[in-house]
Design an enzyme around this catalytic site. Sequence first.
Site, PDB file in Angstrom:
ATOM      1  NE  ARG A 148      17.521 -15.838 -19.432  1.00  0.00           N
ATOM      2  CZ  ARG A 148      18.696 -15.387 -19.780  1.00  0.00           C
ATOM      3  NH1 ARG A 148      19.780 -16.017 -19.388  1.00  0.00           N
ATOM      4  NH2 ARG A 148      18.829 -14.309 -20.528  1.00  0.00           N
ATOM      5  CD1 TRP A 169      23.881  -1.286 -26.662  1.00  0.00           C
ATOM      6  CD2 TRP A 169      22.896  -1.102 -28.656  1.00  0.00           C
ATOM      7  NE1 TRP A 169      23.001  -0.244 -26.598  1.00  0.00           N
ATOM      8  CE2 TRP A 169      22.383  -0.102 -27.808  1.00  0.00           C
ATOM      9  CE3 TRP A 169      22.416  -1.188 -29.970  1.00  0.00           C
ATOM     10  CZ2 TRP A 169      21.428   0.813 -28.216  1.00  0.00           C
ATOM     11  CZ3 TRP A 169      21.469  -0.265 -30.381  1.00  0.00           C
ATOM     12  CH2 TRP A 169      20.985   0.705 -29.506  1.00  0.00           C
ATOM     13  NE  ARG A 181      17.817 -12.128 -25.797  1.00  0.00           N
ATOM     14  CZ  ARG A 181      18.556 -11.065 -26.138  1.00  0.00           C
ATOM     15  NH1 ARG A 181      19.128 -11.008 -27.312  1.00  0.00           N
ATOM     16  NH2 ARG A 181      18.732 -10.074 -25.288  1.00  0.00           N
ATOM     17  NE  ARG A 229      13.755  -2.902 -12.543  1.00  0.00           N
ATOM     18  CZ  ARG A 229      13.044  -1.977 -13.195  1.00  0.00           C
ATOM     19  NH1 ARG A 229      13.663  -1.016 -13.880  1.00  0.00           N
ATOM     20  NH2 ARG A 229      11.734  -2.017 -13.174  1.00  0.00           N
ATOM     21  CB  ALA A 232      -0.914  -0.014   1.224  1.00  0.00           C
ATOM     22  CG  HIS A 276       5.177 -11.190 -12.791  1.00  0.00           C
ATOM     23  ND1 HIS A 276       3.899 -10.817 -12.500  1.00  0.00           N
ATOM     24  CD2 HIS A 276       5.926 -10.822 -11.715  1.00  0.00           C
ATOM     25  CE1 HIS A 276       3.872 -10.243 -11.296  1.00  0.00           C
ATOM     26  NE2 HIS A 276       5.080 -10.246 -10.801  1.00  0.00           N
ATOM     27  CG  HIS A 312       3.152  -5.574 -11.383  1.00  0.00           C
ATOM     28  ND1 HIS A 312       3.558  -6.668 -10.679  1.00  0.00           N
ATOM     29  CD2 HIS A 312       4.282  -4.900 -11.709  1.00  0.00           C
ATOM     30  CE1 HIS A 312       4.870  -6.653 -10.573  1.00  0.00           C
ATOM     31  NE2 HIS A 312       5.342  -5.599 -11.195  1.00  0.00           N
ATOM     32  CG  ASP A 359      17.502   0.604 -31.573  1.00  0.00           C
ATOM     33  OD1 ASP A 359      16.585   0.230 -30.816  1.00  0.00           O
ATOM     34  OD2 ASP A 359      18.410   1.366 -31.215  1.00  0.00           O
TER      35      ASP A 359
HETATM   36  P1  NDP Z   1      23.783 -10.535 -26.745  1.00  0.00           P
HETATM   37  O1  NDP Z   1      24.131 -11.251 -27.975  1.00  0.00           O
HETATM   38  O2  NDP Z   1      24.835  -9.879 -25.934  1.00  0.00           O
HETATM   39  O3  NDP Z   1      22.978 -11.480 -25.780  1.00  0.00           O
HETATM   40  C1  NDP Z   1      22.018 -12.297 -26.295  1.00  0.00           C
HETATM   41  C2  NDP Z   1      21.435 -13.180 -25.242  1.00  0.00           C
HETATM   42  O4  NDP Z   1      22.378 -14.120 -24.793  1.00  0.00           O
HETATM   43  C3  NDP Z   1      20.932 -12.484 -24.026  1.00  0.00           C
HETATM   44  O5  NDP Z   1      19.673 -13.101 -23.722  1.00  0.00           O
HETATM   45  C4  NDP Z   1      21.923 -12.823 -22.934  1.00  0.00           C
HETATM   46  O6  NDP Z   1      21.204 -12.844 -21.752  1.00  0.00           O
HETATM   47  C5  NDP Z   1      22.396 -14.195 -23.361  1.00  0.00           C
HETATM   48  N1  NDP Z   1      23.756 -14.472 -22.958  1.00  0.00           N
HETATM   49  C6  NDP Z   1      24.729 -13.636 -22.608  1.00  0.00           C
HETATM   50  N2  NDP Z   1      25.863 -14.313 -22.303  1.00  0.00           N
HETATM   51  C7  NDP Z   1      25.568 -15.616 -22.485  1.00  0.00           C
HETATM   52  C8  NDP Z   1      26.295 -16.820 -22.345  1.00  0.00           C
HETATM   53  N3  NDP Z   1      27.573 -16.799 -21.940  1.00  0.00           N
HETATM   54  N4  NDP Z   1      25.686 -17.988 -22.635  1.00  0.00           N
HETATM   55  C9  NDP Z   1      24.409 -17.996 -23.018  1.00  0.00           C
HETATM   56  N5  NDP Z   1      23.671 -16.891 -23.160  1.00  0.00           N
HETATM   57  C10 NDP Z   1      24.241 -15.720 -22.896  1.00  0.00           C
HETATM   58  O7  NDP Z   1      22.701  -9.461 -27.230  1.00  0.00           O
HETATM   59  P2  NDP Z   1      21.705  -8.504 -26.524  1.00  0.00           P
HETATM   60  O8  NDP Z   1      20.468  -8.496 -27.289  1.00  0.00           O
HETATM   61  O9  NDP Z   1      21.621  -8.816 -25.076  1.00  0.00           O
HETATM   62  O10 NDP Z   1      22.388  -7.087 -26.739  1.00  0.00           O
HETATM   63  C11 NDP Z   1      23.577  -6.698 -26.078  1.00  0.00           C
HETATM   64  C12 NDP Z   1      23.374  -5.373 -25.347  1.00  0.00           C
HETATM   65  O11 NDP Z   1      22.985  -4.360 -26.263  1.00  0.00           O
HETATM   66  C13 NDP Z   1      22.261  -5.475 -24.323  1.00  0.00           C
HETATM   67  O12 NDP Z   1      22.671  -4.776 -23.179  1.00  0.00           O
HETATM   68  C14 NDP Z   1      21.105  -4.759 -24.997  1.00  0.00           C
HETATM   69  O13 NDP Z   1      20.245  -4.156 -24.092  1.00  0.00           O
HETATM   70  C15 NDP Z   1      21.843  -3.704 -25.821  1.00  0.00           C
HETATM   71  N6  NDP Z   1      21.013  -3.278 -26.944  1.00  0.00           N
HETATM   72  C16 NDP Z   1      20.171  -2.258 -26.718  1.00  0.00           C
HETATM   73  C17 NDP Z   1      19.332  -1.818 -27.706  1.00  0.00           C
HETATM   74  C18 NDP Z   1      18.433  -0.701 -27.378  1.00  0.00           C
HETATM   75  O14 NDP Z   1      18.483  -0.138 -26.303  1.00  0.00           O
HETATM   76  N7  NDP Z   1      17.558  -0.353 -28.282  1.00  0.00           N
HETATM   77  C19 NDP Z   1      19.313  -2.403 -29.030  1.00  0.00           C
HETATM   78  C20 NDP Z   1      20.240  -3.494 -29.165  1.00  0.00           C
HETATM   79  C21 NDP Z   1      21.039  -3.915 -28.133  1.00  0.00           C
HETATM   80  P3  NDP Z   1      21.785 -12.835 -20.279  1.00  0.00           P
HETATM   81  O15 NDP Z   1      23.103 -12.145 -20.170  1.00  0.00           O
HETATM   82  O16 NDP Z   1      20.737 -12.092 -19.573  1.00  0.00           O
HETATM   83  O17 NDP Z   1      21.878 -14.258 -19.936  1.00  0.00           O
HETATM   84  C1  BG6 Z   2       6.584  -8.847  -7.800  1.00  0.00           C
HETATM   85  C2  BG6 Z   2       7.448  -9.832  -7.074  1.00  0.00           C
HETATM   86  O1  BG6 Z   2       5.406  -9.456  -8.250  1.00  0.00           O
HETATM   87  O2  BG6 Z   2       7.303  -8.324  -8.916  1.00  0.00           O
HETATM   88  C3  BG6 Z   2       8.755  -9.191  -6.632  1.00  0.00           C
HETATM   89  O3  BG6 Z   2       6.745 -10.293  -5.921  1.00  0.00           O
HETATM   90  C4  BG6 Z   2       9.441  -8.534  -7.812  1.00  0.00           C
HETATM   91  O4  BG6 Z   2       9.614 -10.152  -6.044  1.00  0.00           O
HETATM   92  C5  BG6 Z   2       8.471  -7.633  -8.548  1.00  0.00           C
HETATM   93  O5  BG6 Z   2      10.536  -7.786  -7.294  1.00  0.00           O
HETATM   94  C6  BG6 Z   2       9.103  -7.071  -9.816  1.00  0.00           C
HETATM   95  O6  BG6 Z   2       8.289  -6.092 -10.363  1.00  0.00           O
HETATM   96  P1  BG6 Z   2       8.887  -4.971 -11.302  1.00  0.00           P
HETATM   97  O7  BG6 Z   2       7.702  -4.246 -11.802  1.00  0.00           O
HETATM   98  O8  BG6 Z   2       9.790  -4.138 -10.443  1.00  0.00           O
HETATM   99  O9  BG6 Z   2       9.655  -5.677 -12.364  1.00  0.00           O
END
Ligand code: NDP
Ligand code: BG6
Length: 489
Positions: A332, A484, A345, A340, A19, A238, A176, A396
């Site tokens: 996941r 990127w 994807r 965060r 709240a 979610h 939410h 993009d």
């Molecule tokens: P990447 O190729 O870096 O990552 C692709 C995916 O692979 C993600 O889901 C990542 O998730 C996962 N990954 C990373 N490391 C590993 C690993 N060792 N083994 C398996 N999976 C892996 O591409 P992204 O699309 O993440 O882009 C890279 C960065 O560029 C990001 O920060 C993204 O936000 C940014 N970007 C931003 C844009 C925008 O703002 N418009 C446009 C394009 C890119 P995880 O690490 O969570 O596991």
């Molecule tokens: C809530 C979970 O539903 O969502 C929390 O109970 C989590 O553990 C939260 O932190 C995340 O919400 P948001 O909007 O910050 O991504």
Amino acid sequence: METERPHVFVVLGASGDLARKKIYPTLWWLWRENRLPKDTTFVGYARSPLAIHALQNSCLPYCALSADEDALFQSFWQKNRYVAGSYDKDADFKRLHSELDSSAGARPHNRLFYLALPPSVFEPATANIKHFCTTTQGWNRIIIEKPFGRDAQSSQRLSDHLASLFHEDQMYRIDHYLGKEMVQNLMTLRFGNRIFQPSWNRESVASVLITFKEPFGTQGRGGYFDSFGIVRDVMQNHLLQILCMVAMEKPTSVNPDDIRDEKVKVLRSIKPLQLKDVVVGQYVKNPEGQGDAALGYLDDPTVPKDSVTPTYAMAVLQINNERWDGVPFILRCGKALNERKAEVRIQYHDVAGDIFEGETKRNELVMRVQPGEAIYLKMMCKSPGRAFDLVETELDLTYSHRYKEVPMPDAYERLIEDVFVGSQMNFVRSDELREAWRIFTPLLQQLEEDRVRPVTYVYGTRGPKEADHKLLMNNFKYSGSYKWHQNHK
Ligand code: NDP
Ligand code: BG6
């Protein structure tokens, strides 16, 4: 909206965390923006005796007040009242009823009840609302927060209890995530664009990865968290809701029930999860970490020392229908990770009949829910200039760039507004809930009965290495070569 009729918004559990941090700030923002019917008053209810100014002070840090808004903020709180009472005593709810009448000036009015309550008092509180606090001279709507039970059985019991008191169309079960911009956008993106539709299926899509990451641990909320765990806290609601929006067939119309019918069909096509489909993890302290990061999950004093509650989970779901057969949907989520992030994807198959000597990388369509809404399509191009090499690049759509001037309301703002206007589109129907628990209950029972020990991962990392292995096994390829260049912005 019935703008003329008075409305009374009741916050049950008004002294609590939700709240204070979410509901009152949201009401203040909506009120400030004139998004609520003019004649709306707010009544808080909880056990602790509280003066309005004390409630106001406890909410203040979360209300994002700008410098010149003091007077307006005071006017908002003048529309507020508070009643102290228990959740199980008839007399207290009768008093609440009188207060609701008087706050509407004894005129016919509509009532909204927001249940920001612990599950333990849910049943008596809802029964008392029904018996002593509903109005017969307007509508009554009940907004229900998760957790909706902790397994199929308890959820069904709660649903039966609620169904004995209220009609389905009076109940608004909040998830939410359904109020977030990019989650709402999934419908438009999918069904408002010819270009995606023909490839939105098993012929083109290799895997779908839906991610939720938080860079902090349970932060003293371990008591609550430990009895639920990340699967119940985030994945079963979610992430599964997002999966439904990604996977469902086109609804007959945008009517809330047409949409929810399609979501239920997706859920019904998913078999219950088994242990082999998941990786569960629990964070341990980061030896180099400071503050929160220097504490593992089991170091939280509110968590039992031998807890096997997962703080990280990856689950691979299969949707057994013509569109998705064989495409892993990988959910996941985790606490105490490196960043965060919440995103969807879609990873496409490798190009068939390669003529570029293995240089092409898979296309990915990414819809980033937070932080910073964006949609980007990772693709191959000829490297610009004289060379004929291949480069990975992207189309993009970054919202902060393209829609600079557009205010982005918080998820709760959108959802509470929906309740005022009576739109159920972004709320969870009871059959969705039942199906969601059907998918997760056997797994949760096995994890708990067998006390399956989660693998560990270090606070502030990407999570357990076993999860990356599971990705690889489920047709998600990570090349590590994509770069990127943020200076595009
Ligand atoms: P990447 O190729 O870096 O990552 C692709 C995916 O692979 C993600 O889901 C990542 O998730 C996962 N990954 C990373 N490391 C590993 C690993 N060792 N083994 C398996 N999976 C892996 O591409 P992204 O699309 O993440 O882009 C890279 C960065 O560029 C990001 O920060 C993204 O936000 C940014 N970007 C931003 C844009 C925008 O703002 N418009 C446009 C394009 C890119 P995880 O690490 O969570 O596991
Ligand atoms: C809530 C979970 O539903 O969502 C929390 O109970 C989590 O553990 C939260 O932190 C995340 O919400 P948001 O909007 O910050 O991504």
